[in-house]
Design a protein around this motif. Structure first.
Motif, PDB file in Angstrom:
ATOM      1  N   SER A 232      -3.241   2.145   9.616  1.00 43.67           N
ATOM      2  CA  SER A 232      -4.389   3.039   9.663  1.00 43.67           C
ATOM      3  C   SER A 232      -5.563   2.524   8.828  1.00 43.67           C
ATOM      4  CB  SER A 232      -3.991   4.431   9.158  1.00 43.67           C
ATOM      5  OG  SER A 232      -3.572   4.368   7.804  1.00 43.67           O
ATOM      6  N   ILE A 233      -5.373   1.398   8.174  1.00 40.05           N
ATOM      7  CA  ILE A 233      -6.406   0.824   7.312  1.00 40.05           C
ATOM      8  C   ILE A 233      -7.125  -0.275   8.085  1.00 40.05           C
ATOM      9  CG2 ILE A 233      -6.864  -0.415   5.175  1.00 40.05           C
ATOM     10  CD1 ILE A 233      -4.397   0.959   3.980  1.00 40.05           C
ATOM     11  N   SER A 234      -8.432  -0.132   8.211  1.00 43.60           N
ATOM     12  CA  SER A 234      -9.157  -1.021   9.106  1.00 43.60           C
ATOM     13  C   SER A 234      -9.243  -2.460   8.588  1.00 43.60           C
ATOM     14  CB  SER A 234     -10.552  -0.482   9.391  1.00 43.60           C
ATOM     15  OG  SER A 234     -11.264  -0.297   8.178  1.00 43.60           O
TER      16      SER A 234
ATOM     17  N   ASN B 231       4.086  -2.164   5.127  1.00 43.54           N
ATOM     18  CA  ASN B 231       2.840  -1.742   4.477  1.00 43.54           C
ATOM     19  C   ASN B 231       2.365  -2.774   3.463  1.00 43.54           C
ATOM     20  OD1 ASN B 231       2.821   0.656   5.953  1.00 43.54           O
ATOM     21  ND2 ASN B 231       4.017   1.737   4.406  1.00 43.54           N
ATOM     22  N   THR B 232       2.505  -4.025   3.817  1.00 48.36           N
ATOM     23  CA  THR B 232       2.245  -5.120   2.876  1.00 48.36           C
ATOM     24  C   THR B 232       1.365  -6.190   3.504  1.00 48.36           C
ATOM     25  OG1 THR B 232       4.343  -4.729   1.721  1.00 48.36           O
ATOM     26  CG2 THR B 232       3.329  -6.894   1.447  1.00 48.36           C
ATOM     27  N   VAL B 233       0.463  -6.689   2.682  1.00 48.69           N
ATOM     28  CA  VAL B 233      -0.376  -7.825   3.050  1.00 48.69           C
ATOM     29  C   VAL B 233      -0.024  -8.983   2.117  1.00 48.69           C
ATOM     30  CG1 VAL B 233      -2.732  -8.713   3.163  1.00 48.69           C
ATOM     31  CG2 VAL B 233      -2.235  -6.397   3.916  1.00 48.69           C
TER      32      VAL B 233
ATOM     33  N   ALA C 228       0.827  -1.208   0.000  1.00 49.17           N
ATOM     34  CA  ALA C 228       0.000   0.000   0.000  1.00 49.17           C
ATOM     35  C   ALA C 228       0.860   1.258   0.000  1.00 49.17           C
ATOM     36  CB  ALA C 228      -0.915   0.001   1.219  1.00 49.17           C
ATOM     37  N   SER C 229       0.268   2.346  -0.484  1.00 56.71           N
ATOM     38  CA  SER C 229       0.984   3.610  -0.594  1.00 56.71           C
ATOM     39  C   SER C 229       0.983   4.400   0.715  1.00 56.71           C
ATOM     40  CB  SER C 229       0.365   4.476  -1.693  1.00 56.71           C
ATOM     41  OG  SER C 229      -0.991   4.734  -1.394  1.00 56.71           O
ATOM     42  N   ARG C 230       0.269   3.898   1.704  1.00 57.23           N
ATOM     43  CA  ARG C 230       0.246   4.542   3.007  1.00 57.23           C
ATOM     44  C   ARG C 230       0.356   3.479   4.085  1.00 57.23           C
ATOM     45  NH1 ARG C 230      -3.689   8.207   3.969  1.00 57.23           N
ATOM     46  NH2 ARG C 230      -3.335   7.908   6.194  1.00 57.23           N
TER      47      ARG C 230
ATOM     48  N   PHE D  33     -10.024  -1.143   2.814  1.00 54.88           N
ATOM     49  CA  PHE D  33     -11.135  -0.274   3.163  1.00 54.88           C
ATOM     50  C   PHE D  33     -10.607   0.842   4.045  1.00 54.88           C
ATOM     51  CE2 PHE D  33     -15.406   0.995   3.369  1.00 54.88           C
ATOM     52  CZ  PHE D  33     -15.592   1.547   4.628  1.00 54.88           C
ATOM     53  N   TYR D  34     -10.619   2.073   3.501  1.00 55.71           N
ATOM     54  CA  TYR D  34     -10.136   3.260   4.208  1.00 55.71           C
ATOM     55  C   TYR D  34     -11.129   4.359   3.880  1.00 55.71           C
ATOM     56  CZ  TYR D  34      -6.852   6.856   5.823  1.00 55.71           C
ATOM     57  OH  TYR D  34      -6.258   7.887   6.481  1.00 55.71           O
ATOM     58  N   ALA D  35     -12.194   4.389   4.597  1.00 52.25           N
ATOM     59  CA  ALA D  35     -13.347   5.268   4.339  1.00 52.25           C
ATOM     60  C   ALA D  35     -14.136   4.804   3.115  1.00 52.25           C
ATOM     61  CB  ALA D  35     -12.949   6.717   4.178  1.00 52.25           C
TER      62      ALA D  35
END
Length: 114
Positions: free
Chosen positions: A30-32, A76-78, A24-26, A98-100
């Motif tokens: 913080s990503i639920s 930042n990796t899954v 991910a780029s962030r 899912f981030y908003a």
């Protein structure tokens, strides 16, 4: 905004293994929810596995015992470790965050030959 980049797909024989990665780029802390979905030709996209920021994990019944999802917040990796692959696992695999709202990667193709 979240950009997702998948890698790790390819061609494998039945019974083989692959590991998919989604970066991910962030910060993913913080990503639920982050997860993997797949879409086979002529079929709807379906959930494969997802992992929650609190550590909870869901798997689709058809991958239980064969696939493992994990997240590395520092990178930042899954990941999706796929073992005992079957021809019916052939599909394009998409990373989701899912981030908003929902964000999707471009997909990585997995082909399992019999």
């Amino acid at each position: 905004q979240v950009q997702l980049v998948e890698s790790g797909g390819g061609l494998v024989q039945a019974g083989g293994s692959l590991r998919l990665s989604c970066t991910a780029s962030r910060s993913i802390s913080s990503i639920s929810v982050m997860g993997w979905y797949r879409q086979a030709p002529g079929k709807q996209r379906e959930l494969v596995a997802r992992v929650f920021s609190g550590g909870g994990i869901n798997y689709a019944e058809f991958v239980k015992g064969r696939f493992t999802i994990s997240r590395d917040n520092a990178k930042n990796t899954v990941y999706l470790q796929m073992n005992s692959l079957k021809p019916e696992d052939t599909a394009v695999y998409y990373c989701n965050a899912f981030y908003a709202k929902d964000y999707w990667g471009q997909g990585t193709r997995v082909t399992v030959s019999s």
